[in-house]
Design a protein around this motif. Structure first.
Motif, PDB file in Angstrom:
ATOM      1  N   HIS A  17       8.751 -39.560  -7.643  1.00 51.27           N
ATOM      2  CA  HIS A  17       8.582 -38.402  -7.793  1.00 51.27           C
ATOM      3  C   HIS A  17       8.353 -37.738  -6.359  1.00 51.27           C
ATOM      4  CE1 HIS A  17       7.094 -34.513  -9.228  1.00 51.27           C
ATOM      5  NE2 HIS A  17       5.937 -34.603  -8.757  1.00 51.27           N
TER       6      HIS A  17
ATOM      7  N   ILE B 156      11.314 -36.412  -4.227  1.00 50.10           N
ATOM      8  CA  ILE B 156      11.852 -35.039  -4.790  1.00 50.10           C
ATOM      9  C   ILE B 156      10.940 -33.952  -4.006  1.00 50.10           C
ATOM     10  CG2 ILE B 156      12.387 -33.776  -7.163  1.00 50.10           C
ATOM     11  CD1 ILE B 156      12.508 -36.508  -8.373  1.00 50.10           C
TER      12      ILE B 156
ATOM     13  N   ALA C  88      12.799 -25.562  -9.383  1.00 50.55           N
ATOM     14  CA  ALA C  88      11.686 -26.413  -9.542  1.00 50.55           C
ATOM     15  C   ALA C  88      10.748 -25.888 -10.481  1.00 50.55           C
ATOM     16  CB  ALA C  88      10.903 -26.245  -8.369  1.00 50.55           C
TER      17      ALA C  88
ATOM     18  N   ALA D  16       3.039 -21.911  -1.652  1.00 47.51           N
ATOM     19  CA  ALA D  16       2.374 -22.657  -2.995  1.00 47.51           C
ATOM     20  C   ALA D  16       1.786 -21.493  -3.987  1.00 47.51           C
ATOM     21  CB  ALA D  16       1.379 -23.738  -2.704  1.00 47.51           C
TER      22      ALA D  16
ATOM     23  N   ALA E 228       3.945 -36.260 -18.790  1.00 52.10           N
ATOM     24  CA  ALA E 228       5.301 -36.157 -17.965  1.00 52.10           C
ATOM     25  C   ALA E 228       5.590 -37.752 -18.042  1.00 52.10           C
ATOM     26  CB  ALA E 228       5.181 -35.601 -16.752  1.00 52.10           C
TER      27      ALA E 228
ATOM     28  N   TYR F 279      17.037 -30.206  -1.688  1.00 50.50           N
ATOM     29  CA  TYR F 279      16.498 -29.916  -2.764  1.00 50.50           C
ATOM     30  C   TYR F 279      17.359 -28.688  -3.403  1.00 50.50           C
ATOM     31  CZ  TYR F 279      13.562 -29.213  -7.072  1.00 50.50           C
ATOM     32  OH  TYR F 279      13.185 -28.881  -8.274  1.00 50.50           O
TER      33      TYR F 279
ATOM     34  N   ILE G 220      -1.493 -34.497 -17.409  1.00 50.73           N
ATOM     35  CA  ILE G 220      -0.206 -33.835 -17.295  1.00 50.73           C
ATOM     36  C   ILE G 220       0.850 -34.696 -16.698  1.00 50.73           C
ATOM     37  CG2 ILE G 220       1.095 -32.030 -16.889  1.00 50.73           C
ATOM     38  CD1 ILE G 220      -1.375 -30.063 -17.070  1.00 50.73           C
TER      39      ILE G 220
ATOM     40  N   ALA H 122       3.289 -20.780  -7.741  1.00 45.82           N
ATOM     41  CA  ALA H 122       2.271 -20.854  -8.779  1.00 45.82           C
ATOM     42  C   ALA H 122       2.331 -19.679  -9.645  1.00 45.82           C
ATOM     43  CB  ALA H 122       1.306 -21.308  -8.307  1.00 45.82           C
TER      44      ALA H 122
ATOM     45  N   PHE I 127      -3.891 -24.274 -12.650  1.00 45.87           N
ATOM     46  CA  PHE I 127      -3.139 -23.661 -11.466  1.00 45.87           C
ATOM     47  C   PHE I 127      -4.281 -23.517 -10.415  1.00 45.87           C
ATOM     48  CE2 PHE I 127      -0.004 -22.802 -14.611  1.00 45.87           C
ATOM     49  CZ  PHE I 127       1.186 -23.067 -13.801  1.00 45.87           C
TER      50      PHE I 127
ATOM     51  N   PHE J  27       0.058 -25.450 -20.098  1.00 43.00           N
ATOM     52  CA  PHE J  27      -0.648 -25.181 -18.825  1.00 43.00           C
ATOM     53  C   PHE J  27      -1.762 -23.841 -18.793  1.00 43.00           C
ATOM     54  CE2 PHE J  27       2.454 -27.209 -15.386  1.00 43.00           C
ATOM     55  CZ  PHE J  27       2.790 -28.208 -16.242  1.00 43.00           C
TER      56      PHE J  27
ATOM     57  N   ILE K  80      -6.709 -32.477 -14.743  1.00 44.55           N
ATOM     58  CA  ILE K  80      -5.111 -32.269 -14.673  1.00 44.55           C
ATOM     59  C   ILE K  80      -4.278 -33.369 -14.531  1.00 44.55           C
ATOM     60  CG2 ILE K  80      -5.366 -32.163 -11.966  1.00 44.55           C
ATOM     61  CD1 ILE K  80      -3.281 -29.839 -12.340  1.00 44.55           C
TER      62      ILE K  80
ATOM     63  N   HIS L 174       8.432 -27.404 -15.204  1.00 49.55           N
ATOM     64  CA  HIS L 174       7.100 -26.846 -15.704  1.00 49.55           C
ATOM     65  C   HIS L 174       6.900 -26.402 -17.051  1.00 49.55           C
ATOM     66  CE1 HIS L 174       6.952 -27.615 -11.323  1.00 49.55           C
ATOM     67  NE2 HIS L 174       5.597 -28.251 -11.401  1.00 49.55           N
TER      68      HIS L 174
ATOM     69  N   TRP M 121      -4.829 -27.159  -8.997  1.00 51.16           N
ATOM     70  CA  TRP M 121      -3.568 -27.733  -8.147  1.00 51.16           C
ATOM     71  C   TRP M 121      -3.578 -26.852  -6.864  1.00 51.16           C
ATOM     72  CZ3 TRP M 121       0.366 -26.245  -5.250  1.00 51.16           C
ATOM     73  CH2 TRP M 121       1.406 -27.115  -5.130  1.00 51.16           C
TER      74      TRP M 121
ATOM     75  N   TRP N 164       9.899 -29.310  -0.587  1.00 46.91           N
ATOM     76  CA  TRP N 164       8.979 -28.734   0.521  1.00 46.91           C
ATOM     77  C   TRP N 164       9.756 -28.793   1.916  1.00 46.91           C
ATOM     78  CZ3 TRP N 164       5.410 -25.596   0.104  1.00 46.91           C
ATOM     79  CH2 TRP N 164       4.467 -25.519  -1.204  1.00 46.91           C
TER      80      TRP N 164
HETATM   81  C1  HEM Z   1      -0.571 -26.369 -13.172  1.00 49.86           C
HETATM   82  C2  HEM Z   1      -0.041 -26.944 -11.986  1.00 49.86           C
HETATM   83  C3  HEM Z   1       0.967 -27.950 -11.734  1.00 49.86           C
HETATM   84  C4  HEM Z   1       1.106 -29.004 -12.483  1.00 49.86           C
HETATM   85  C5  HEM Z   1       0.138 -29.589 -13.714  1.00 49.86           C
HETATM   86  C6  HEM Z   1       2.429 -29.781 -12.294  1.00 49.86           C
HETATM   87  C7  HEM Z   1       3.059 -30.860 -12.533  1.00 49.86           C
HETATM   88  C8  HEM Z   1       3.975 -31.236 -12.398  1.00 49.86           C
HETATM   89  C9  HEM Z   1       4.685 -32.412 -13.122  1.00 49.86           C
HETATM   90  C10 HEM Z   1       4.068 -33.437 -14.235  1.00 49.86           C
HETATM   91  C11 HEM Z   1       6.104 -32.648 -12.634  1.00 49.86           C
HETATM   92  C12 HEM Z   1       7.170 -33.950 -13.045  1.00 49.86           C
HETATM   93  C13 HEM Z   1       7.903 -33.331 -14.063  1.00 49.86           C
HETATM   94  C14 HEM Z   1       8.946 -34.326 -14.414  1.00 49.86           C
HETATM   95  O1  HEM Z   1       9.561 -35.000 -13.551  1.00 49.86           O
HETATM   96  O2  HEM Z   1       9.096 -34.363 -15.874  1.00 49.86           O
HETATM   97  C15 HEM Z   1       6.360 -31.621 -11.618  1.00 49.86           C
HETATM   98  C16 HEM Z   1       7.415 -31.661 -10.909  1.00 49.86           C
HETATM   99  C17 HEM Z   1       7.402 -30.754  -9.865  1.00 49.86           C
HETATM  100  N1  HEM Z   1       6.391 -29.803  -9.244  1.00 49.86           N
HETATM  101 FE1  HEM Z   1       4.930 -29.312 -10.273  1.00 49.86          FE
HETATM  102  N2  HEM Z   1       3.064 -29.009 -11.241  1.00 49.86           N
HETATM  103  C18 HEM Z   1       2.120 -27.825 -10.960  1.00 49.86           C
HETATM  104  C19 HEM Z   1       2.458 -27.032  -9.956  1.00 49.86           C
HETATM  105  C20 HEM Z   1       3.344 -26.823  -9.208  1.00 49.86           C
HETATM  106  C21 HEM Z   1       3.771 -25.753  -8.054  1.00 49.86           C
HETATM  107  C22 HEM Z   1       2.786 -24.847  -7.902  1.00 49.86           C
HETATM  108  C23 HEM Z   1       4.747 -26.365  -7.215  1.00 49.86           C
HETATM  109  C24 HEM Z   1       5.166 -25.723  -6.048  1.00 49.86           C
HETATM  110  C25 HEM Z   1       4.498 -25.001  -5.153  1.00 49.86           C
HETATM  111  C26 HEM Z   1       5.068 -27.509  -8.035  1.00 49.86           C
HETATM  112  C27 HEM Z   1       6.325 -28.337  -7.716  1.00 49.86           C
HETATM  113  C28 HEM Z   1       7.130 -29.057  -8.298  1.00 49.86           C
HETATM  114  C29 HEM Z   1       8.558 -29.503  -7.784  1.00 49.86           C
HETATM  115  C30 HEM Z   1       9.170 -29.298  -6.678  1.00 49.86           C
HETATM  116  C31 HEM Z   1       8.378 -30.666  -9.046  1.00 49.86           C
HETATM  117  C32 HEM Z   1       9.769 -31.568  -8.820  1.00 49.86           C
HETATM  118  C33 HEM Z   1      10.961 -30.997 -10.126  1.00 49.86           C
HETATM  119  C34 HEM Z   1      12.094 -31.800 -10.036  1.00 49.86           C
HETATM  120  O3  HEM Z   1      12.151 -32.999 -10.696  1.00 49.86           O
HETATM  121  O4  HEM Z   1      13.044 -31.188  -9.583  1.00 49.86           O
HETATM  122  N3  HEM Z   1       4.313 -27.761  -9.191  1.00 49.86           N
HETATM  123  N4  HEM Z   1       5.018 -30.768 -11.609  1.00 49.86           N
END
Ligand code: HEM
Length: 125
Positions: free
Chosen positions: A43, A46, A65, A110, A36, A61, A31, A114, A83, A78, A28, A69, A86, A51
């Protein structure tokens, strides 16, 4: 008895540990690092804001959100296993540090976020 998640400091501790663990898993971490290309130090605050909003209703925030993704999923799919990893890592990290009402709510939230993400990703196909 472990403490519950009560403060922004608790969230920093939780999320720092969570990403430390998650990024050790090569199935994972690419990614974050290759797709990204995020800077974890940028990060983290943020994610803590996010949370703080989810658990404590803070107004820190205000973005969507899920959308980042969906954008990332266009570059690199993905999958279900992402998931699962995660969520398992998140639950383990919460349980290792905290217990109580907010710790429980964090794991529930969460899971539901998800689930919503996966439904939205499936709709794009
Ligand atoms: C397969 C599962 C997941 C992966 C691989 C993943 C990956 C990522 C990545 C790479 C970013 C950065 C995006 C960017 O700035 O370009 C991100 C941002 C974020 N992720 Fe995830 N994520 C996953 C699941 C989740 C889940 C389940 C939650 C919430 C419960 C979550 C909450 C967030 C939040 C709040 C951000 C910040 C978004 C923003 O910049 O406003 N993620 N995630």
């Amino acid at each position: 008895m472990k403490p519950d998640i009560e403060t922004r400091k608790d969230l920093f501790l939780l999320l720092e540990k969570f990403y430390d663990q998650l990024l050790k898993d090569a199935t994972i971490s690419y990614i974050f690092t290759d797709v990204a290309k995020i800077d974890m130090q940028q990060h983290l605050p943020i994610i803590v804001d996010f949370w703080e909003m989810v658990l404590f209703g803070a107004q820190t925030y205000k973005k969507n959100a899920i959308q980042p993704h969906l954008n990332l999923n266009q570059k690199s799919k993905f999958e279900k296993h992402h998931f699962n990893t995660w969520l398992e890592t998140f639950d383990k990290t919460v349980d290792g540090l905290f217990e109580g009402k907010n710790a429980f709510a964090a794991k529930q939230k969460a899971k539901s976020i998800a689930t919503i993400m996966q439904i939205k990703i499936a709709q794009l196909k």
